[in-house]
Design a protein around this motif. Structure first.
Motif, PDB file in Angstrom:
ATOM      1  N   ILE A  10       0.838  -1.205   0.000  1.00 45.20           N
ATOM      2  CA  ILE A  10       0.000   0.000   0.000  1.00 45.20           C
ATOM      3  C   ILE A  10       0.877   1.261   0.000  1.00 45.20           C
ATOM      4  CG2 ILE A  10      -0.418  -0.119   2.545  1.00 45.20           C
ATOM      5  CD1 ILE A  10      -3.127   0.565  -0.036  1.00 45.20           C
ATOM      6  N   ASN A  39       3.143   1.618   7.450  1.00 42.30           N
ATOM      7  CA  ASN A  39       2.458   2.038   6.218  1.00 42.30           C
ATOM      8  C   ASN A  39       0.981   1.663   6.252  1.00 42.30           C
ATOM      9  OD1 ASN A  39       4.735   3.180   5.244  1.00 42.30           O
ATOM     10  ND2 ASN A  39       5.187   1.628   3.705  1.00 42.30           N
ATOM     11  N   GLY A 121       4.404   7.713 -11.935  1.00 47.66           N
ATOM     12  CA  GLY A 121       5.016   7.579 -10.604  1.00 47.66           C
ATOM     13  C   GLY A 121       5.722   8.853 -10.223  1.00 47.66           C
TER      14      GLY A 121
HETATM   15  P1  NAP Z   1       6.493   1.768  -2.310  1.00 48.56           P
HETATM   16  O1  NAP Z   1       5.892   3.139  -2.281  1.00 48.56           O
HETATM   17  O2  NAP Z   1       7.778   1.526  -1.620  1.00 48.56           O
HETATM   18  O3  NAP Z   1       5.396   0.728  -1.779  1.00 48.56           O
HETATM   19  C1  NAP Z   1       5.619  -0.645  -1.674  1.00 48.56           C
HETATM   20  C2  NAP Z   1       4.991  -1.141  -0.386  1.00 48.56           C
HETATM   21  O4  NAP Z   1       5.080  -2.579  -0.387  1.00 48.56           O
HETATM   22  C3  NAP Z   1       5.703  -0.661   0.875  1.00 48.56           C
HETATM   23  O5  NAP Z   1       4.770  -0.318   1.863  1.00 48.56           O
HETATM   24  C4  NAP Z   1       6.532  -1.883   1.265  1.00 48.56           C
HETATM   25  O6  NAP Z   1       6.817  -1.955   2.650  1.00 48.56           O
HETATM   26  C5  NAP Z   1       5.592  -3.010   0.879  1.00 48.56           C
HETATM   27  N1  NAP Z   1       6.252  -4.314   0.716  1.00 48.56           N
HETATM   28  C6  NAP Z   1       7.496  -4.593   0.280  1.00 48.56           C
HETATM   29  N2  NAP Z   1       7.704  -5.926   0.224  1.00 48.56           N
HETATM   30  C7  NAP Z   1       6.534  -6.504   0.642  1.00 48.56           C
HETATM   31  C8  NAP Z   1       6.108  -7.837   0.828  1.00 48.56           C
HETATM   32  N3  NAP Z   1       6.913  -8.865   0.527  1.00 48.56           N
HETATM   33  N4  NAP Z   1       4.853  -8.053   1.290  1.00 48.56           N
HETATM   34  C9  NAP Z   1       4.032  -7.030   1.578  1.00 48.56           C
HETATM   35  N5  NAP Z   1       4.383  -5.735   1.430  1.00 48.56           N
HETATM   36  C10 NAP Z   1       5.615  -5.473   0.966  1.00 48.56           C
HETATM   37  O7  NAP Z   1       6.727   1.285  -3.834  1.00 48.56           O
HETATM   38  P2  NAP Z   1       5.961   1.769  -5.165  1.00 48.56           P
HETATM   39  O8  NAP Z   1       6.723   2.906  -5.762  1.00 48.56           O
HETATM   40  O9  NAP Z   1       4.514   1.905  -4.890  1.00 48.56           O
HETATM   41  O10 NAP Z   1       6.235   0.498  -6.108  1.00 48.56           O
HETATM   42  C11 NAP Z   1       5.418  -0.634  -6.067  1.00 48.56           C
HETATM   43  C12 NAP Z   1       5.540  -1.419  -7.374  1.00 48.56           C
HETATM   44  O11 NAP Z   1       5.188  -0.562  -8.465  1.00 48.56           O
HETATM   45  C13 NAP Z   1       6.969  -1.907  -7.666  1.00 48.56           C
HETATM   46  O12 NAP Z   1       6.908  -3.190  -8.203  1.00 48.56           O
HETATM   47  C14 NAP Z   1       7.478  -0.931  -8.717  1.00 48.56           C
HETATM   48  O13 NAP Z   1       8.416  -1.549  -9.568  1.00 48.56           O
HETATM   49  C15 NAP Z   1       6.187  -0.566  -9.449  1.00 48.56           C
HETATM   50  N6  NAP Z   1       6.184   0.755 -10.096  1.00 48.56           N
HETATM   51  C16 NAP Z   1       6.701   1.840  -9.446  1.00 48.56           C
HETATM   52  C17 NAP Z   1       6.659   3.096 -10.063  1.00 48.56           C
HETATM   53  C18 NAP Z   1       7.220   4.319  -9.372  1.00 48.56           C
HETATM   54  O14 NAP Z   1       7.428   5.350 -10.024  1.00 48.56           O
HETATM   55  N7  NAP Z   1       7.470   4.282  -8.077  1.00 48.56           N
HETATM   56  C19 NAP Z   1       6.070   3.231 -11.335  1.00 48.56           C
HETATM   57  C20 NAP Z   1       5.516   2.097 -11.948  1.00 48.56           C
HETATM   58  C21 NAP Z   1       5.579   0.863 -11.325  1.00 48.56           C
HETATM   59  P3  NAP Z   1       8.303  -1.528   3.149  1.00 48.56           P
HETATM   60  O15 NAP Z   1       8.356  -0.043   2.963  1.00 48.56           O
HETATM   61  O16 NAP Z   1       8.370  -1.967   4.564  1.00 48.56           O
HETATM   62  O17 NAP Z   1       9.274  -2.247   2.258  1.00 48.56           O
END
Ligand code: NAP
Length: 284
Positions: A10, A39, A121
């Motif tokens: 999330i 989170n 993003g």
């Molecule tokens: P984020 O803001 O760091 O959110 C990810 C969340 O998932 C964090 O709360 C994290 O907790 C949690 N998490 C990590 N490992 C987990 C697990 N094994 N089980 C349950 N929860 C877990 O990341 P995001 O930017 O939203 O990215 C999420 C996905 O979208 C990634 O696969 C990324 O490649 C993709 N994406 C990102 C973007 C971008 O610009 N950011 C754009 C397109 C796609 P912790 O903080 O404790 O690790």
């Protein structure tokens, strides 16, 4: 009727999806699953999710969005697909697609799964970074769509249309090859630009005072999550090495032109690269 939406991870992307899905399906319950209690607490406080749970407690899901880092998607996806019933649509939003699609290729519930990559993003993470409208007018790449059941594909596409996204299609292998150049290389070059400047300029004040909009905008991606980017680089290693080699070759060529005072050639090259303005016209 969509009653239960689970968001696994999330953070920025999962949280932003949750905000959109709440508008599209106001009567549904949005349930968050995350490694981080902090989170989850923030997401509840901000009203992004209604409840929290754990993967083993998923029951009668209509939609599951998997938005954890890439390595965790690969680890968790087979178990998540086990939770699907006939009507469940499961989508991931990972920045790489090939290993994700491969790991569930033979899963009995493969048809419930839609592989996507929203090209949207920011450099920020976690539920506090989630934004309504993050995906509006942005592209979403749907991969290997023929492996998804028609009804699930139609639901996914309808959601993206209602979110005002532009949809394009690719096979997962091509996605990873192309995205290595267009996205992953930009992140690595931004991180390395930040390193090069910080190695030379020991005074933070100097960097701050001299950072015009050019440096600030080119180095913006170096503020991104190191954990998330290590995962992406690891997963798309071969394609990224190829893109990096091409980039290093171009840097060496420009270095050679400058060293040898070949400024006419340099200018002519820069002029031809200006064509990127035409290609990117319309992107904000
Ligand atoms: P984020 O803001 O760091 O959110 C990810 C969340 O998932 C964090 O709360 C994290 O907790 C949690 N998490 C990590 N490992 C987990 C697990 N094994 N089980 C349950 N929860 C877990 O990341 P995001 O930017 O939203 O990215 C999420 C996905 O979208 C990634 O696969 C990324 O490649 C993709 N994406 C990102 C973007 C971008 O610009 N950011 C754009 C397109 C796609 P912790 O903080 O404790 O690790």
């Amino acid at each position: 009727m969509i009653k239960k939406i689970y968001i696994i991870g999330i953070g920025l992307i999962g949280g932003s999806f949750a905000l959109e899905l709440r508008k599209l399906f106001p009567k549904s319950k949005i349930i968050g699953i995350d490694n981080s209690e902090n989170n989850l607490g923030k997401a509840l406080e901000l009203g992004i999710i209604d409840e929290k749970t754990i993967i083993s407690q998923i029951k009668n899901p209509d939609i599951i969005i998997v938005s954890v880092p890439v390595k965790s998607i690969i680890n968790l996806l087979p178990t998540i697909l086990d939770c699907a019933n006939n009507n469940t649509l499961i989508m991931d939003v990972g920045s790489t697609k090939n290993s994700i699609c491969k790991i569930i290729s033979d899963h009995p519930n493969r048809e419930n799964f839609l592989a996507t990559h929203p090209i949207a993003g920011t450099e920020f993470s976690g539920p506090t970074a989630a934004q309504e409208g993050l995906f509006k007018h942005k592209n979403i790449i749907v991969c290997d769509k023929d492996r998804t059941a028609k009804s699930k594909l139609q639901l996914g596409l309808k959601i993206f249309e209602l979110m005002k996204m532009q949809i394009s299609y690719m096979d997962s292998e091509s996605h990873d090859k192309h995205i290595a150049y267009v996205s992953h290389l930009s992140h690595i070059s931004s991180f390395m630009l930040g390193k090069t400047v910080m190695d030379e300029e020991k005074s933070e004040k100097n960097i701050f005072d001299m950072a015009g909009s050019g440096f600030e905008s080119t180095v913006r991606l170096a503020k991104s999550s190191p954990e998330m980017w290590t995962d992406i680089i690891h997963d798309n290693k071969e394609n990224i090495i190829k893109s990096l080699n091409d980039y290093i070759e171009n840097l060496a060529k420009i270095n050679c032109l400058i060293k040898n005072d070949r400024f006419e050639e340099l200018e002519s090259q820069l002029k031809s690269i200006n064509y990127i303005k035409t290609i990117l016209k319309g992107i904000n």
